[in-house]
Design a protein around this motif. Structure first.
Motif, PDB file in Angstrom:
ATOM      1  N   PRO A 439      43.705  -3.030  25.609  1.00 17.31           N
ATOM      2  CA  PRO A 439      43.782  -1.577  25.433  1.00 17.31           C
ATOM      3  C   PRO A 439      43.733  -0.833  26.763  1.00 17.31           C
ATOM      4  CG  PRO A 439      42.267  -2.529  23.847  1.00 17.31           C
ATOM      5  CD  PRO A 439      42.628  -3.628  24.789  1.00 17.31           C
ATOM      6  N   VAL A 440      44.496   0.247  26.842  1.00 16.23           N
ATOM      7  CA  VAL A 440      44.619   1.020  28.075  1.00 16.23           C
ATOM      8  C   VAL A 440      44.281   2.481  27.796  1.00 16.23           C
ATOM      9  CG1 VAL A 440      46.199   1.812  29.880  1.00 16.23           C
ATOM     10  CG2 VAL A 440      46.388  -0.525  29.013  1.00 16.23           C
ATOM     11  N   ILE A 441      43.484   3.072  28.682  1.00 13.72           N
ATOM     12  CA  ILE A 441      43.201   4.510  28.627  1.00 13.72           C
ATOM     13  C   ILE A 441      43.936   5.182  29.781  1.00 13.72           C
ATOM     14  CG2 ILE A 441      41.441   6.306  28.778  1.00 13.72           C
ATOM     15  CD1 ILE A 441      39.446   4.406  27.575  1.00 13.72           C
ATOM     16  N   ILE A 442      44.842   6.090  29.444  1.00 17.58           N
ATOM     17  CA  ILE A 442      45.613   6.830  30.447  1.00 17.58           C
ATOM     18  C   ILE A 442      45.064   8.255  30.500  1.00 17.58           C
ATOM     19  CG2 ILE A 442      47.910   7.588  31.153  1.00 17.58           C
ATOM     20  CD1 ILE A 442      49.051   5.332  29.407  1.00 17.58           C
ATOM     21  N   TYR A 443      44.666   8.711  31.683  1.00 15.18           N
ATOM     22  CA  TYR A 443      44.018  10.014  31.799  1.00 15.18           C
ATOM     23  C   TYR A 443      44.703  10.889  32.846  1.00 15.18           C
ATOM     24  CZ  TYR A 443      41.762   7.852  35.877  1.00 15.18           C
ATOM     25  OH  TYR A 443      41.527   7.215  37.070  1.00 15.18           O
ATOM     26  N   ASN A 444      44.347  12.191  32.832  1.00 17.76           N
ATOM     27  CA  ASN A 444      44.871  13.198  33.761  1.00 17.76           C
ATOM     28  C   ASN A 444      46.390  13.331  33.673  1.00 17.76           C
ATOM     29  OD1 ASN A 444      42.293  13.730  34.593  1.00 17.76           O
ATOM     30  ND2 ASN A 444      42.461  12.697  36.567  1.00 17.76           N
ATOM     31  N   THR A 465      42.653  15.137  30.397  1.00 18.72           N
ATOM     32  CA  THR A 465      42.987  14.602  29.083  1.00 18.72           C
ATOM     33  C   THR A 465      43.046  13.077  29.158  1.00 18.72           C
ATOM     34  OG1 THR A 465      45.344  14.761  29.574  1.00 18.72           O
ATOM     35  CG2 THR A 465      44.328  16.629  28.433  1.00 18.72           C
ATOM     36  N   PHE A 466      43.050  12.421  28.000  1.00 21.60           N
ATOM     37  CA  PHE A 466      43.217  10.970  27.983  1.00 21.60           C
ATOM     38  C   PHE A 466      43.837  10.523  26.673  1.00 21.60           C
ATOM     39  CE2 PHE A 466      39.165  11.420  25.825  1.00 21.60           C
ATOM     40  CZ  PHE A 466      39.135  10.400  24.885  1.00 21.60           C
ATOM     41  N   ASP A 467      44.553   9.410  26.722  1.00 15.45           N
ATOM     42  CA  ASP A 467      45.115   8.737  25.557  1.00 15.45           C
ATOM     43  C   ASP A 467      44.626   7.296  25.559  1.00 15.45           C
ATOM     44  OD1 ASP A 467      46.536  11.035  25.013  1.00 15.45           O
ATOM     45  OD2 ASP A 467      48.429  10.276  25.838  1.00 15.45           O
ATOM     46  N   VAL A 468      44.214   6.805  24.401  1.00 19.14           N
ATOM     47  CA  VAL A 468      43.877   5.389  24.245  1.00 19.14           C
ATOM     48  C   VAL A 468      45.070   4.702  23.593  1.00 19.14           C
ATOM     49  CG1 VAL A 468      42.315   3.692  23.250  1.00 19.14           C
ATOM     50  CG2 VAL A 468      41.424   5.900  24.016  1.00 19.14           C
ATOM     51  N   VAL A 469      45.658   3.756  24.312  1.00 18.67           N
ATOM     52  CA  VAL A 469      46.863   3.070  23.857  1.00 18.67           C
ATOM     53  C   VAL A 469      46.505   1.644  23.456  1.00 18.67           C
ATOM     54  CG1 VAL A 469      49.234   2.448  24.419  1.00 18.67           C
ATOM     55  CG2 VAL A 469      48.198   4.463  25.480  1.00 18.67           C
ATOM     56  N   LEU A 476      46.547   5.775  19.920  1.00 21.06           N
ATOM     57  CA  LEU A 476      45.729   5.960  18.725  1.00 21.06           C
ATOM     58  C   LEU A 476      44.770   7.127  18.881  1.00 21.06           C
ATOM     59  CD1 LEU A 476      44.861   4.860  15.934  1.00 21.06           C
ATOM     60  CD2 LEU A 476      43.160   3.467  17.130  1.00 21.06           C
ATOM     61  N   VAL A 477      44.226   7.302  20.079  1.00 16.22           N
ATOM     62  CA  VAL A 477      43.228   8.344  20.322  1.00 16.22           C
ATOM     63  C   VAL A 477      43.758   9.293  21.391  1.00 16.22           C
ATOM     64  CG1 VAL A 477      40.867   8.829  21.082  1.00 16.22           C
ATOM     65  CG2 VAL A 477      41.356   6.751  19.760  1.00 16.22           C
ATOM     66  N   ARG A 478      43.567  10.589  21.169  1.00 13.31           N
ATOM     67  CA  ARG A 478      43.895  11.605  22.167  1.00 13.31           C
ATOM     68  C   ARG A 478      42.651  12.457  22.390  1.00 13.31           C
ATOM     69  NH1 ARG A 478      49.504  11.553  22.638  1.00 13.31           N
ATOM     70  NH2 ARG A 478      50.606  10.687  20.817  1.00 13.31           N
ATOM     71  N   GLY A 479      42.310  12.689  23.645  1.00 12.55           N
ATOM     72  CA  GLY A 479      41.106  13.449  23.931  1.00 12.55           C
ATOM     73  C   GLY A 479      41.262  14.329  25.153  1.00 12.55           C
ATOM     74  N   SER A 480      40.254  15.175  25.367  1.00 11.94           N
ATOM     75  CA  SER A 480      40.315  16.101  26.513  1.00 11.94           C
ATOM     76  C   SER A 480      38.946  16.711  26.764  1.00 11.94           C
ATOM     77  CB  SER A 480      41.324  17.226  26.258  1.00 11.94           C
ATOM     78  OG  SER A 480      40.891  18.047  25.182  1.00 11.94           O
ATOM     79  N   GLN A 481      38.804  17.260  27.950  1.00 10.10           N
ATOM     80  CA  GLN A 481      37.686  18.154  28.256  1.00 10.10           C
ATOM     81  C   GLN A 481      38.218  19.563  28.197  1.00 10.10           C
ATOM     82  OE1 GLN A 481      35.597  17.400  31.937  1.00 10.10           O
ATOM     83  NE2 GLN A 481      34.627  19.427  31.954  1.00 10.10           N
ATOM     84  N   SER A 482      37.521  20.444  27.513  1.00 14.55           N
ATOM     85  CA  SER A 482      38.005  21.813  27.341  1.00 14.55           C
ATOM     86  C   SER A 482      37.722  22.651  28.579  1.00 14.55           C
ATOM     87  CB  SER A 482      37.345  22.457  26.116  1.00 14.55           C
ATOM     88  OG  SER A 482      37.688  21.766  24.940  1.00 14.55           O
ATOM     89  N   GLU A 483      38.603  23.594  28.819  1.00 11.95           N
ATOM     90  CA  GLU A 483      38.437  24.520  29.929  1.00 11.95           C
ATOM     91  C   GLU A 483      37.318  25.510  29.596  1.00 11.95           C
ATOM     92  OE1 GLU A 483      38.183  25.810  33.091  1.00 11.95           O
ATOM     93  OE2 GLU A 483      40.197  24.913  33.203  1.00 11.95           O
ATOM     94  N   GLU A 484      36.244  25.482  30.396  1.00 11.88           N
ATOM     95  CA  GLU A 484      35.114  26.377  30.124  1.00 11.88           C
ATOM     96  C   GLU A 484      35.200  27.693  30.879  1.00 11.88           C
ATOM     97  OE1 GLU A 484      33.737  24.053  33.746  1.00 11.88           O
ATOM     98  OE2 GLU A 484      34.894  23.687  31.931  1.00 11.88           O
TER      99      GLU A 484
END
Length: 552
Positions: A439-444, A465-469, A476-484
């Motif tokens: 499994p690979v996590i691709i970020y930014n 942001t990141f995707d888990v491939v 399968l997974v998409r994620g992020s840190q929100s802009e505060e």
């Protein structure tokens, strides 16, 4: 009907309240296959998977079990299908039907429903859906009315004694000798679609109300259930709160997705085009445009800014008009997670731990179903699950992923990849299957291909942001840190020319007690595909909704 307390203590407490019925998993799921329950009286119910007749011959010496002391005869197995029995016993009628072309179902039904001789019994293979194994049930001819060789799909509820099988074999260590038939739900075997053996999954999609009765779909549904339970267990054990997200909304974080509009502007079942064209939504139920939600990020983030770590698990909707995609449904179930006081790395670690947890739970709680899948569907399913459990996910930036793909030698992609492009399925497959083999996590990622609310990185070009491939299913997974930061978020809204009024309440979170938040989401159906080896999400959902299909 009461249920003996001694038996309850011997059997795992998975018991239905219906007439004291015992779930078959509590018998067949034991380490001894149920042998320790021999002699106990139970009530079981289920559906006939197959049946055949055996003839009772002269008694032969053998040890008499306490459970069947009243019937010391020995049954000699002579396995025959229902049609074979009828063909052998009524050749004249068979000949007449053949001459007439066999087109009269009523004639054939009369043949099949004839009573079999009193010196015989039936062996039924019964499934109640609780486990992958069937229980063998012995029904004496004196009990069966009108026909004891019951067609596939017949529903039966019986009371009897558990005993050693009279027909010795490697597949059964226990059987039920029937004393009473409490319920019999007959089936029209000439119209019942599952009467045909081994229907392909594509054909079963036309009968979603019956297909859970097949061994394959039943196993998939149990794994689906286990993943749902494991999801709640993981987040509850980690201290997350489960919150409900509205299905009807005016907001849409994924601005590029097509949405289902909700309206009551109907006139005798037809859309009032005059009202719609003039955009008179003030006369609609909600007095404004509303849609079925496709992502609950905004609502979940607001809850995280008060409750800490939260998650939601519910239906999401996208009106993508494609009937060809194996991974696309109009209605999906999505897990969404948001954590207060966290950054991108925290969300990536949580997603990693979550996937490891649910895959391990599947192997522990669905071992029988996994064994069935290994044998019948996908020999690699165990290795895939173990890959997630035992691997440390490879983390690479989007920049590195693009560099690896553009420098690939001996590999020609259908679509040339450049910086700023979204990775396609073939790009993701190359990275996880050929380069990193895990499994690979691709970020930014570039900010142009990710949601506007993702935190802008210092380079001004990428966002947190990141995707888990994963192998087989891709991202399968998409994620992020929100802009505060209020100013940066407002600037992004203006750059994309989004309606400011629609996002005022979301901006309010930045002006009143803002906190760093991060999270991720994943659709459950691709995870079920990964765990079962199937290739189409329409086969892992009880009643799939896709473009052009909403019949049931």
């Amino acid at each position: 009907m009461s249920w003996d307390q001694d038996i309850v203590e011997k059997v795992d407490p998975i018991i239905s309240s219906c007439m004291g019925r015992v779930i078959l998993k509590t018998i067949l799921g034991r380490s001894d296959g149920g042998a320790g329950l021999i002699g106990e009286k139970v009530v079981i119910g289920g559906w006939v998977k197959s049946s055949w007749e055996i003839r009772k011959e002269a008694a032969q010496p053998r040890p008499v079990l306490a459970a069947d002391a009243a019937s010391p005869e020995v049954v000699e197995a002579k396995e025959m299908r229902c049609i074979e029995i009828l063909q052998s016993r009524i050749p004249l009628v068979r000949y007449i039907v053949k001459v007439l072309g066999g087109g009269d179902h009523s004639v054939r039904e009369k043949i099949v429903m004839q009573k079999v001789p009193k010196d015989s019994a039936s062996i039924l293979q019964i499934s109640d859906g609780s486990c992958a194994h069937n229980l063998q049930v012995l029904v004496d001819s004196a009990l069966a009315t009108p026909c004891q060789v019951m067609p596939c799909g017949t529903c039966i509820l019986v009371e009897g004694i558990l005993q050693q099988p009279l027909m010795k074999g490697k597949y059964h260590v226990i059987e039920l000798k029937t004393e009473k038939i409490l319920h019999l739900g007959t089936v029209d075997q000439y119209k019942y679609p599952l009467s045909k053996k081994r229907l392909p999954l594509e054909s079963l999609r036309n009968f979603p109300h019956f297909r859970p009765r097949t061994t394959t779909v039943a196993s998939v549904m149990r794994i689906h259930n286990a993943l749902t339970l494991a999801t709640h267990t993981f987040f509850q054990d980690q201290g997350f709160l489960h919150v409900q997200i509205p299905i009807i909304t005016t907001n849409n974080p994924e601005t590029l997705s097509k949405k289902f509009q909700v309206t009551t502007l109907l006139n005798n079942g037809k859309i009032d085009n005059q009202l719609v064209n003039s955009l008179e939504f003030s006369k609609d139920f909600f007095s404004q445009e509303t849609y079925l939600i496709d992502c609950g990020h905004f609502h979940l983030e607001s809850q995280a800014c008060a409750l800490g770590n939260v998650y939601s698990f519910g239906p999401r909707f996208k009106a993508e008009k494609s009937s060809e995609s194996n991974n696309l449904l109009a209605e999906t179930w999505m897990v969404e997670v948001e954590m207060a006081f966290s950054e991108l790395e925290d969300a990536m670690d949580c997603a990693d731990e979550f996937l490891k947890f649910v895959c391990k739970r599947i192997l522990e709680s669905c071992s029988e179903d996994i064994q069935f899948i290994l044998k019948r569907i996908d020999k690699a399913v165990m290795d895939r699950l173990q890959l997630i459990i035992s691997s440390s996910f490879e983390k690479i930036s989007y920049d590195v992923a693009i560099e690896v793909l553009t420098q690939a030698t001996g590999k020609k992609f259908e679509k040339k990849i450049e910086w700023g492009d979204s990775l396609t399925e073939e790009h993701e497959s190359y990275l996880v299957n050929e380069i990193y083999t895990k499994p690979v996590i691709i970020y930014n990622h570039p900010k142009e291909i990710k949601p506007f609310y993702a935190k802008l990185n210092e380079d001004g070009k990428t966002v947190a942001t990141f995707d888990v491939v994963l192998p087989k299913v891709g991202t399968l997974v998409r994620g992020s840190q929100s802009e505060e930061c209020f100013d940066k978020l407002r600037t992004r809204i203006e750059e994309l020319e989004l309606p400011k009024q629609q996002y005022e309440w979301y901006l309010d979170l930045r002006k009143n007690g803002a906190a760093k938040t991060s999270g991720f989401n994943l659709m459950l159906e691709p995870l079920v595909l990964y765990a079962t080896g199937l290739n189409d999400v329409k086969d892992v959902v009880p009643f799939p909704r896709s473009f052009g299909r909403a019949k049931f």
